[in-house]
Write an enzyme that holds these catalytic residues in place. Structure first.
Site, PDB file in Angstrom:
ATOM      1  N   LYS A   4      29.705  40.990  44.181  1.00  0.00           N
ATOM      2  CA  LYS A   4      30.400  39.923  43.446  1.00  0.00           C
ATOM      3  C   LYS A   4      29.449  38.737  43.537  1.00  0.00           C
ATOM      4  O   LYS A   4      29.552  37.915  44.467  1.00  0.00           O
ATOM      5  CB  LYS A   4      31.757  39.607  44.058  1.00  0.00           C
ATOM      6  CG  LYS A   4      32.562  38.626  43.201  1.00  0.00           C
ATOM      7  CD  LYS A   4      33.969  38.467  43.693  1.00  0.00           C
ATOM      8  CE  LYS A   4      34.738  37.455  42.836  1.00  0.00           C
ATOM      9  NZ  LYS A   4      34.983  37.938  41.466  1.00  0.00           N
TER      10      LYS A   4
ATOM     11  N   ASP B 241      37.994  38.043  47.727  1.00  0.00           N
ATOM     12  CA  ASP B 241      37.702  39.146  46.819  1.00  0.00           C
ATOM     13  C   ASP B 241      36.435  39.882  47.238  1.00  0.00           C
ATOM     14  O   ASP B 241      36.381  41.116  47.239  1.00  0.00           O
ATOM     15  CB  ASP B 241      37.558  38.634  45.385  1.00  0.00           C
ATOM     16  CG  ASP B 241      38.879  38.153  44.801  1.00  0.00           C
ATOM     17  OD1 ASP B 241      39.934  38.446  45.390  1.00  0.00           O
ATOM     18  OD2 ASP B 241      38.852  37.485  43.750  1.00  0.00           O
TER      19      ASP B 241
ATOM     20  N   THR C  68      41.445  35.438  33.985  1.00  0.00           N
ATOM     21  CA  THR C  68      41.392  35.286  35.428  1.00  0.00           C
ATOM     22  C   THR C  68      42.760  35.640  36.008  1.00  0.00           C
ATOM     23  O   THR C  68      43.785  35.632  35.308  1.00  0.00           O
ATOM     24  CB  THR C  68      40.989  33.843  35.804  1.00  0.00           C
ATOM     25  OG1 THR C  68      40.701  33.790  37.203  1.00  0.00           O
ATOM     26  CG2 THR C  68      42.098  32.849  35.471  1.00  0.00           C
ATOM     27  N   GLU C  69      42.782  35.969  37.290  1.00  0.00           N
ATOM     28  CA  GLU C  69      44.026  36.290  37.999  1.00  0.00           C
ATOM     29  C   GLU C  69      44.779  37.461  37.364  1.00  0.00           C
ATOM     30  O   GLU C  69      46.001  37.423  37.225  1.00  0.00           O
ATOM     31  CB  GLU C  69      44.944  35.053  38.068  1.00  0.00           C
ATOM     32  CG  GLU C  69      44.336  33.876  38.814  1.00  0.00           C
ATOM     33  CD  GLU C  69      44.039  34.171  40.279  1.00  0.00           C
ATOM     34  OE1 GLU C  69      44.788  34.948  40.895  1.00  0.00           O
ATOM     35  OE2 GLU C  69      43.041  33.628  40.797  1.00  0.00           O
ATOM     36  N   ILE C  70      44.045  38.495  36.961  1.00  0.00           N
ATOM     37  CA  ILE C  70      44.719  39.676  36.401  1.00  0.00           C
ATOM     38  C   ILE C  70      44.417  40.930  37.232  1.00  0.00           C
ATOM     39  O   ILE C  70      44.720  42.037  36.796  1.00  0.00           O
ATOM     40  CB  ILE C  70      44.379  39.896  34.904  1.00  0.00           C
ATOM     41  CG1 ILE C  70      42.876  39.849  34.625  1.00  0.00           C
ATOM     42  CG2 ILE C  70      45.083  38.866  34.053  1.00  0.00           C
ATOM     43  CD1 ILE C  70      42.165  41.104  34.938  1.00  0.00           C
TER      44      ILE C  70
ATOM     45  N   LYS D 297      41.288  41.946  38.843  1.00  0.00           N
ATOM     46  CA  LYS D 297      39.990  42.627  38.783  1.00  0.00           C
ATOM     47  C   LYS D 297      39.596  43.211  40.140  1.00  0.00           C
ATOM     48  O   LYS D 297      39.165  44.355  40.235  1.00  0.00           O
ATOM     49  CB  LYS D 297      38.887  41.667  38.318  1.00  0.00           C
ATOM     50  CG  LYS D 297      38.883  41.343  36.859  1.00  0.00           C
ATOM     51  CD  LYS D 297      37.626  40.606  36.447  1.00  0.00           C
ATOM     52  CE  LYS D 297      37.309  39.404  37.293  1.00  0.00           C
ATOM     53  NZ  LYS D 297      38.362  38.362  37.253  1.00  0.00           N
ATOM     54  N   THR D 298      39.734  42.395  41.175  1.00  0.00           N
ATOM     55  CA  THR D 298      39.321  42.865  42.498  1.00  0.00           C
ATOM     56  C   THR D 298      40.238  43.963  43.004  1.00  0.00           C
ATOM     57  O   THR D 298      39.778  44.938  43.619  1.00  0.00           O
ATOM     58  CB  THR D 298      39.302  41.690  43.498  1.00  0.00           C
ATOM     59  OG1 THR D 298      38.406  40.677  43.024  1.00  0.00           O
ATOM     60  CG2 THR D 298      38.846  42.162  44.869  1.00  0.00           C
TER      61      THR D 298
ATOM     62  N   GLU E 236      31.299  43.030  40.160  1.00  0.00           N
ATOM     63  CA  GLU E 236      32.478  42.339  39.629  1.00  0.00           C
ATOM     64  C   GLU E 236      32.133  40.938  39.153  1.00  0.00           C
ATOM     65  O   GLU E 236      31.485  40.164  39.865  1.00  0.00           O
ATOM     66  CB  GLU E 236      33.577  42.255  40.684  1.00  0.00           C
ATOM     67  CG  GLU E 236      34.869  41.663  40.132  1.00  0.00           C
ATOM     68  CD  GLU E 236      35.901  41.387  41.204  1.00  0.00           C
ATOM     69  OE1 GLU E 236      36.627  40.376  41.060  1.00  0.00           O
ATOM     70  OE2 GLU E 236      35.989  42.162  42.165  1.00  0.00           O
TER      71      GLU E 236
ATOM     72  N   GLY F 119      36.522  35.790  36.455  1.00  0.00           N
ATOM     73  CA  GLY F 119      37.275  35.457  35.251  1.00  0.00           C
ATOM     74  C   GLY F 119      37.060  36.489  34.164  1.00  0.00           C
ATOM     75  O   GLY F 119      36.978  37.688  34.432  1.00  0.00           O
TER      76      GLY F 119
ATOM     77  N   SER G 210      33.950  31.457  43.499  1.00  0.00           N
ATOM     78  CA  SER G 210      34.455  30.145  43.909  1.00  0.00           C
ATOM     79  C   SER G 210      35.792  30.357  44.615  1.00  0.00           C
ATOM     80  O   SER G 210      36.317  31.468  44.639  1.00  0.00           O
ATOM     81  CB  SER G 210      34.598  29.221  42.693  1.00  0.00           C
ATOM     82  OG  SER G 210      35.361  29.836  41.670  1.00  0.00           O
TER      83      SER G 210
ATOM     84  N   PRO H 174      50.888  50.173  38.520  1.00  0.00           N
ATOM     85  CA  PRO H 174      52.135  49.401  38.518  1.00  0.00           C
ATOM     86  C   PRO H 174      52.043  48.206  39.459  1.00  0.00           C
ATOM     87  O   PRO H 174      51.097  48.083  40.246  1.00  0.00           O
ATOM     88  CB  PRO H 174      53.169  50.418  39.014  1.00  0.00           C
ATOM     89  CG  PRO H 174      52.387  51.309  39.911  1.00  0.00           C
ATOM     90  CD  PRO H 174      51.031  51.436  39.279  1.00  0.00           C
ATOM     91  N   ARG H 175      53.029  47.340  39.381  1.00  0.00           N
ATOM     92  CA  ARG H 175      53.113  46.226  40.326  1.00  0.00           C
ATOM     93  C   ARG H 175      53.511  46.810  41.680  1.00  0.00           C
ATOM     94  O   ARG H 175      54.585  47.379  41.829  1.00  0.00           O
ATOM     95  CB  ARG H 175      54.152  45.204  39.850  1.00  0.00           C
ATOM     96  CG  ARG H 175      54.154  43.881  40.617  1.00  0.00           C
ATOM     97  CD  ARG H 175      52.837  43.156  40.390  1.00  0.00           C
ATOM     98  NE  ARG H 175      52.829  41.871  41.059  1.00  0.00           N
ATOM     99  CZ  ARG H 175      53.090  40.716  40.453  1.00  0.00           C
ATOM    100  NH1 ARG H 175      53.398  40.714  39.161  1.00  0.00           N
ATOM    101  NH2 ARG H 175      53.042  39.592  41.115  1.00  0.00           N
TER     102      ARG H 175
END
Length: 231
Positions: A38, A55, A12-14, A16-17, A117, A120, A42, A206-207
């Site tokens: 999606k 998202d 999670t929190e990587i 995806k969206t 999508e 997690g 939550s 990239p970030r």
């Protein structure tokens, strides 16, 4: 090109969206019609129109076909917790039957490029013994894996790819999302992922200071998906 894919992640929190919206934007730039779903989310906010998930709204913004919010995100829950726990607290049975029908309606819109999508990672629990991975299995969707590049990502990526394959689904491609650009031995890690993941890399993101879909799309390549669809 007319295809649909399930987007999952190594955790999670990587992003995806972020990646999914970028892929949809890239498809639109290529002249393809787009749609997305999606099915469960939550961490939604209460609005005058009802519960809304950031998202899901980001995906909706990149859909060229007319879709209502509830079509994109039919099951929305307020607590920012695991979806099966949020559903349980809301008195909702979160099973595959509750997800398959609304996603099929989105797929039936006939978009050239459609993304579904997940939430997690691959084995997010649903009601009983079901997992969210049962949704793409039921729909027969090939998978796009978003790899959150940071320490430990190789193990997570390879285990996820292995689970996808054992579940009988094809890994159509993967995206390296540099959530930690200071990852030690970054290039070596990316090379290992490229060597060991059984699918083409669709891009290295990239970030970004502003991770808008247009900016993300510049780092993505849909051409391997065109090849995948033609196989």
């Amino acid at each position: 090109m007319a295809a649909a894919y399930f987007v999952t992640g190594t955790d999670t929190e990587i992003g995806k969206t972020t990646i999914a919206a970028g892929l949809l934007h890239a498809a639109r730039l290529a002249g393809l019609s787009t749609a997305a779903a999606k099915p469960v989310a939550s961490g939604c906010e209460e609005t005058a129109a009802g519960l809304r998930n950031g998202d899901a709204l980001a995906l909706l913004d990149e859909c060229s076909l007319p879709l209502a919010y509830d079509e994109v995100n039919p099951l929305a829950f307020a607590p920012a917790i695991a979806p099966h726990l949020a559903a349980r607290e809301a008195g909702v049975v979160l099973d595959i039957e509750a997800l398959v029908a609304p996603v099929r309606r989105v797929l039936a819109k006939g978009a050239d490029f459609c993304l579904v999508e997940g939430a997690g990672g691959w084995r997010v629990p649903l009601a009983g013994s079901a997992s969210l991975s049962d949704l793409p299995i039921a729909l027969g969707l090939p998978v796009i894996l978003v790899v959150g590049v940071r320490l430990g990502c190789i193990n997570h990526a390879l285990l996820t790819a292995e689970a996808i394959r054992r579940d009988g689904l094809a890994l159509a491609g993967w995206v390296a999302n540099l959530v930690d650009p200071h990852t030690s031995r970054l290039e070596a890690n990316l090379a290992t992922l490229a060597e060991r993941l059984p699918a083409p890399c669709l891009g290295r993101v990239p970030r970004l200071d502003e991770a808008a879909p247009a900016a993300v799309a510049r780092h993505l390549d849909l051409s391997p998906l065109v090849t995948f669809v033609s196989q």
